[in-house]
Design a protein around this motif. Structure first.
Motif, PDB file in Angstrom:
ATOM      1  N   SER A  28       0.880  -1.159   0.036  1.00 21.32           N
ATOM      2  CA  SER A  28      -0.024   0.147  -0.126  1.00 21.32           C
ATOM      3  C   SER A  28       0.814   1.171   0.221  1.00 21.32           C
ATOM      4  CB  SER A  28      -0.937  -0.094   1.245  1.00 21.32           C
ATOM      5  OG  SER A  28      -1.881  -0.963   1.051  1.00 21.32           O
ATOM      6  N   SER A  29       1.839   1.418   0.700  1.00 18.37           N
ATOM      7  CA  SER A  29       2.656   2.787   0.929  1.00 18.37           C
ATOM      8  C   SER A  29       3.383   2.866  -0.320  1.00 18.37           C
ATOM      9  CB  SER A  29       3.534   2.682   2.414  1.00 18.37           C
ATOM     10  OG  SER A  29       2.853   2.485   3.410  1.00 18.37           O
ATOM     11  N   LYS A  30       4.095   1.902  -0.596  1.00 20.99           N
ATOM     12  CA  LYS A  30       4.946   2.151  -1.858  1.00 20.99           C
ATOM     13  C   LYS A  30       4.142   2.163  -3.289  1.00 20.99           C
ATOM     14  CE  LYS A  30       9.148  -0.201  -0.191  1.00 20.99           C
ATOM     15  NZ  LYS A  30      10.046  -1.482  -0.234  1.00 20.99           N
ATOM     16  N   ASP A  31       3.241   1.539  -3.267  1.00 21.86           N
ATOM     17  CA  ASP A  31       2.396   1.638  -4.327  1.00 21.86           C
ATOM     18  C   ASP A  31       1.810   3.030  -4.514  1.00 21.86           C
ATOM     19  OD1 ASP A  31       3.334  -0.862  -5.266  1.00 21.86           O
ATOM     20  OD2 ASP A  31       1.615  -1.928  -4.730  1.00 21.86           O
ATOM     21  N   LEU A  32       1.143   3.241  -3.362  1.00 24.72           N
ATOM     22  CA  LEU A  32       0.404   4.547  -3.338  1.00 24.72           C
ATOM     23  C   LEU A  32       1.533   6.071  -3.530  1.00 24.72           C
ATOM     24  CD1 LEU A  32      -2.349   4.101  -0.617  1.00 24.72           C
ATOM     25  CD2 LEU A  32      -2.581   4.152  -3.398  1.00 24.72           C
ATOM     26  N   GLN A  33       2.605   5.555  -3.083  1.00 22.21           N
ATOM     27  CA  GLN A  33       3.572   6.784  -3.273  1.00 22.21           C
ATOM     28  C   GLN A  33       3.993   6.703  -4.758  1.00 22.21           C
ATOM     29  OE1 GLN A  33       7.929   6.399  -2.138  1.00 22.21           O
ATOM     30  NE2 GLN A  33       6.992   7.753  -0.328  1.00 22.21           N
ATOM     31  N   LYS A  34       4.081   5.875  -5.409  1.00 22.34           N
ATOM     32  CA  LYS A  34       4.435   5.765  -6.872  1.00 22.34           C
ATOM     33  C   LYS A  34       3.291   6.620  -7.493  1.00 22.34           C
ATOM     34  CE  LYS A  34       4.809   2.701 -10.749  1.00 22.34           C
ATOM     35  NZ  LYS A  34       5.321   3.903 -11.841  1.00 22.34           N
ATOM     36  N   TYR A  35       1.956   6.019  -7.304  1.00 18.42           N
ATOM     37  CA  TYR A  35       1.035   6.500  -7.829  1.00 18.42           C
ATOM     38  C   TYR A  35       0.766   7.870  -7.869  1.00 18.42           C
ATOM     39  CZ  TYR A  35      -3.917   7.417  -8.743  1.00 18.42           C
ATOM     40  OH  TYR A  35      -5.166   8.047  -9.606  1.00 18.42           O
ATOM     41  N   THR A  36       0.935   8.263  -6.709  1.00 22.68           N
ATOM     42  CA  THR A  36       0.829   9.951  -6.279  1.00 22.68           C
ATOM     43  C   THR A  36       1.856  10.705  -7.259  1.00 22.68           C
ATOM     44  OG1 THR A  36       0.425   9.395  -3.965  1.00 22.68           O
ATOM     45  CG2 THR A  36       1.106  11.663  -4.404  1.00 22.68           C
ATOM     46  N   ARG A  37       3.040  10.242  -7.329  1.00 25.46           N
ATOM     47  CA  ARG A  37       3.962  11.032  -8.161  1.00 25.46           C
ATOM     48  C   ARG A  37       3.471  10.823  -9.635  1.00 25.46           C
ATOM     49  NH1 ARG A  37       8.948   8.304  -4.365  1.00 25.46           N
ATOM     50  NH2 ARG A  37       9.225  10.249  -3.418  1.00 25.46           N
ATOM     51  N   ASP A  38       2.858   9.922 -10.241  1.00 25.25           N
ATOM     52  CA  ASP A  38       2.100   9.956 -11.522  1.00 25.25           C
ATOM     53  C   ASP A  38       0.954  10.764 -11.569  1.00 25.25           C
ATOM     54  OD1 ASP A  38       3.954   7.959 -12.423  1.00 25.25           O
ATOM     55  OD2 ASP A  38       2.866   6.157 -12.227  1.00 25.25           O
ATOM     56  N   LEU A  39       0.140  10.772 -10.247  1.00 25.78           N
ATOM     57  CA  LEU A  39      -0.935  11.650 -10.343  1.00 25.78           C
ATOM     58  C   LEU A  39      -0.738  12.927 -10.435  1.00 25.78           C
ATOM     59  CD1 LEU A  39      -4.107  11.553  -9.562  1.00 25.78           C
ATOM     60  CD2 LEU A  39      -3.436  11.792  -7.064  1.00 25.78           C
ATOM     61  N   MET A  40       0.340  13.304  -9.850  1.00 23.09           N
ATOM     62  CA  MET A  40       0.850  14.804  -9.942  1.00 23.09           C
ATOM     63  C   MET A  40       1.186  15.386 -11.185  1.00 23.09           C
ATOM     64  SD  MET A  40      -0.509  15.602  -7.012  1.00 23.09           S
ATOM     65  CE  MET A  40      -0.109  17.388  -6.983  1.00 23.09           C
ATOM     66  N   LYS A  41       1.482  14.458 -12.218  1.00 26.64           N
ATOM     67  CA  LYS A  41       1.977  14.736 -13.364  1.00 26.64           C
ATOM     68  C   LYS A  41       0.646  14.932 -14.175  1.00 26.64           C
ATOM     69  CE  LYS A  41       6.480  12.124 -13.744  1.00 26.64           C
ATOM     70  NZ  LYS A  41       6.863  11.023 -14.234  1.00 26.64           N
ATOM     71  N   ASP A  42      -0.329  14.223 -13.925  1.00 25.86           N
ATOM     72  CA  ASP A  42      -1.665  14.364 -14.351  1.00 25.86           C
ATOM     73  C   ASP A  42      -2.387  15.559 -14.106  1.00 25.86           C
ATOM     74  OD1 ASP A  42      -1.446  11.783 -15.428  1.00 25.86           O
ATOM     75  OD2 ASP A  42      -2.506  10.865 -13.876  1.00 25.86           O
ATOM     76  N   TYR A  43      -1.835  16.115 -12.671  1.00 20.85           N
ATOM     77  CA  TYR A  43      -2.353  17.569 -12.176  1.00 20.85           C
ATOM     78  C   TYR A  43      -1.750  18.269 -13.018  1.00 20.85           C
ATOM     79  CZ  TYR A  43      -2.885  20.665  -8.553  1.00 20.85           C
ATOM     80  OH  TYR A  43      -3.169  22.169  -7.809  1.00 20.85           O
ATOM     81  N   VAL A  44      -0.714  18.568 -13.187  1.00 19.11           N
ATOM     82  CA  VAL A  44      -0.039  19.708 -13.918  1.00 19.11           C
ATOM     83  C   VAL A  44      -0.529  19.582 -15.340  1.00 19.11           C
ATOM     84  CG1 VAL A  44       1.791  19.882 -12.270  1.00 19.11           C
ATOM     85  CG2 VAL A  44       2.113  18.581 -14.487  1.00 19.11           C
ATOM     86  N   ALA A  45      -0.745  18.456 -16.055  1.00 20.96           N
ATOM     87  CA  ALA A  45      -1.164  18.360 -17.324  1.00 20.96           C
ATOM     88  C   ALA A  45      -2.832  18.990 -17.578  1.00 20.96           C
ATOM     89  CB  ALA A  45      -1.071  16.933 -17.607  1.00 20.96           C
ATOM     90  N   CYS A  46      -3.413  19.320 -16.566  1.00 19.97           N
ATOM     91  CA  CYS A  46      -4.678  19.622 -16.579  1.00 19.97           C
ATOM     92  C   CYS A  46      -4.890  21.118 -16.403  1.00 19.97           C
ATOM     93  CB  CYS A  46      -5.774  19.160 -15.536  1.00 19.97           C
ATOM     94  SG  CYS A  46      -5.856  17.194 -15.885  1.00 19.97           S
ATOM     95  N   PHE A  47      -3.606  21.919 -16.334  1.00 21.91           N
ATOM     96  CA  PHE A  47      -3.671  23.209 -16.310  1.00 21.91           C
ATOM     97  C   PHE A  47      -3.529  23.924 -17.418  1.00 21.91           C
ATOM     98  CE2 PHE A  47      -2.501  22.878 -11.723  1.00 21.91           C
ATOM     99  CZ  PHE A  47      -3.290  23.879 -11.022  1.00 21.91           C
ATOM    100  N   ASN A  48      -4.454  24.929 -17.819  1.00 22.34           N
ATOM    101  CA  ASN A  48      -4.196  25.561 -19.182  1.00 22.34           C
ATOM    102  C   ASN A  48      -3.450  27.024 -18.846  1.00 22.34           C
ATOM    103  OD1 ASN A  48      -4.937  26.071 -21.968  1.00 22.34           O
ATOM    104  ND2 ASN A  48      -6.223  27.816 -21.176  1.00 22.34           N
ATOM    105  N   ARG A  49      -2.158  26.701 -18.537  1.00 22.25           N
ATOM    106  CA  ARG A  49      -1.360  27.853 -18.020  1.00 22.25           C
ATOM    107  C   ARG A  49       0.045  27.538 -18.712  1.00 22.25           C
ATOM    108  NH1 ARG A  49      -2.524  30.659 -13.685  1.00 22.25           N
ATOM    109  NH2 ARG A  49      -0.818  32.090 -14.469  1.00 22.25           N
ATOM    110  N   GLU A  50       0.978  28.556 -18.919  1.00 26.49           N
ATOM    111  CA  GLU A  50       2.224  28.759 -19.490  1.00 26.49           C
ATOM    112  C   GLU A  50       2.848  29.227 -18.444  1.00 26.49           C
ATOM    113  OE1 GLU A  50       2.211  30.017 -23.418  1.00 26.49           O
ATOM    114  OE2 GLU A  50       1.665  27.892 -24.177  1.00 26.49           O
ATOM    115  N   ILE A  51       4.269  28.960 -18.325  1.00 22.41           N
ATOM    116  CA  ILE A  51       5.253  29.744 -17.539  1.00 22.41           C
ATOM    117  C   ILE A  51       6.457  29.982 -18.537  1.00 22.41           C
ATOM    118  CG2 ILE A  51       7.077  29.882 -15.674  1.00 22.41           C
ATOM    119  CD1 ILE A  51       4.854  28.060 -14.107  1.00 22.41           C
ATOM    120  N   ASP A  52       6.508  31.314 -18.585  1.00 24.81           N
ATOM    121  CA  ASP A  52       7.831  31.482 -19.620  1.00 24.81           C
ATOM    122  C   ASP A  52       7.452  31.108 -20.845  1.00 24.81           C
ATOM    123  OD1 ASP A  52       9.076  33.063 -17.709  1.00 24.81           O
ATOM    124  OD2 ASP A  52      10.311  31.217 -17.049  1.00 24.81           O
TER     125      ASP A  52
END
Length: 343
Positions: free
Chosen positions: A89-113
């Motif tokens: 549970s701990s290791k698998d959910l940690q890995k999933y969280t890191r992949d999930l946060m890549k999904d999170y940033v991909a859903c912003f319609n924003r640009e930086i520089d």
């Protein structure tokens, strides 16, 4: 899987510090040996101290006003069926969280520089928890409440009789209490479910604290934006804005399914839960059109988790969907019960 994104708000203003929330998330570590504790982590680091989390989040709030969120809380709660797919549970959910946060940033319609934002542009900290308590808003607690109220009244009468403040039969009231305890619809390990009781089984879930400002403390990134994807003219410059929550929730499911080989049933999908409210006729048509095995599992999931309704849905629409559900459920229950499918 249920995912919520909420700003941390106290009264009329938002929390000016993450200290209280971080302290709350440390509650499971109390009295636990160091080697067994769950620590905060981010995209690249493990075992981050609570003190560092508070410092990093609280110091990343430049130009944010009191009435603006300083950080957001993302809670990810896999179902017991999803959790069964995990090896650790701990290791698998940690890995999933890191992949999930890549999904999170991909859903912003924003640009930086002039470029789309990426995982290195956000500041977040996450923590895995393994236990949950029943809350007053949980269906089991709410449906047990009339019994709890009557039991409390009877116990109060027993105490009054014992102290001479009231006349009556203690034995009669104790028998009434016993009957009410037995009739309460929801029990766990032989006991009536009440608010505060620990939930049985694997309750692993993820808490994520994500700063409102980007990692450079210069750009505001709000997942609470009411804009999905749009452009606005700001000081003569075209600026992209928005966060697509629907896309994020859908990507979160797909990432989980791909990572752990999970076969998601129709009623478990975010899309289905939305359709249940927006277009109940379509929802039930799709439900009835599932293959026999999937249909049987779908109704088992519905019975276990209750009506799959989304939060913040207008009451009138929810009541309409509930009427349709109750009308169809009777006929379908017979079909499921009479089938030879074992679940």
């Amino acid at each position: 899987m249920y995912i919520t994104i909420t700003p941390q708000k106290l009264g009329g203003n938002y929390s000016q510090s993450s200290a209280g929330f971080v302290s709350y998330l440390e509650k499971e570590n109390e009295g636990v040996a160091e080697g067994a504790k769950e620590h905060f982590f981010n995209q690249y680091e493990d075992a981050i101290t609570p003190e560092k989390v508070v410092k990093e989040i609280d110091n990343n709030t430049t130009k944010l006003k009191k009435k603006e969120p300083k950080f957001y809380s993302i809670t990810v709660s896999p179902s017991k069926y999803e959790l069964k797919r995990l090896q650790n549970s701990s290791k698998d959910l940690q890995k999933y969280t890191r992949d999930l946060m890549k999904d999170y940033v991909a859903c912003f319609n924003r640009e930086i520089d002039g470029r789309p934002i990426n995982i290195d542009d956000i500041k977040y900290y996450a923590k895995i928890e393994h236990s949950r308590n029943f809350k007053g808003t949980d269906r089991q607690v709410r449906e047990n409440q009339p019994y709890a109220t009557k039991i409390l009244e009877l116990k109060s009468e027993v105490r009054k009789i014992e102290t001479g403040l009231m006349q009556g039969s203690i034995e009669k009231r104790e028998k009434q209490i016993e009957k009410l305890e037995a009739r309460a619809p929801h029990r766990q390990d032989g006991k009536r479910i009440v608010q505060g009781m620990l939930k049985a089984g694997n309750q692993s879930h993820i808490h994520i604290i994500v700063s409102r400002k980007d990692a450079s403390n210069s750009v505001s990134l709000s997942p609470g934006s009411k804009y999905k994807a749009s452009e606005v003219n700001f000081n003569g410059k075209t600026v992209k804005r928005g966060f697509d929550r629907d896309r994020f929730f859908e990507k979160a499911e797909k990432t989980f399914d791909k990572t752990f080989g999970y076969q998601r049933n129709f009623v478990e999908t975010y899309t289905a839960r939305k359709e249940f409210i927006k277009n109940p006729n379509y929802y039930f048509t799709a439900l009835m059109g599932l293959p026999a095995n999937e249909k049987a599992l779908a109704f088992k999931l519905i019975r276990e988790s209750g009506i799959p309704m989304m939060p913040s849905i207008p009451t009138s629409q929810a009541q309409l969907a509930l009427k349709i559900f109750n009308r169809l459920k009777k006929g379908v229950a017979v079909a499921v019960k009479s089938s030879s499918i074992g679940i």
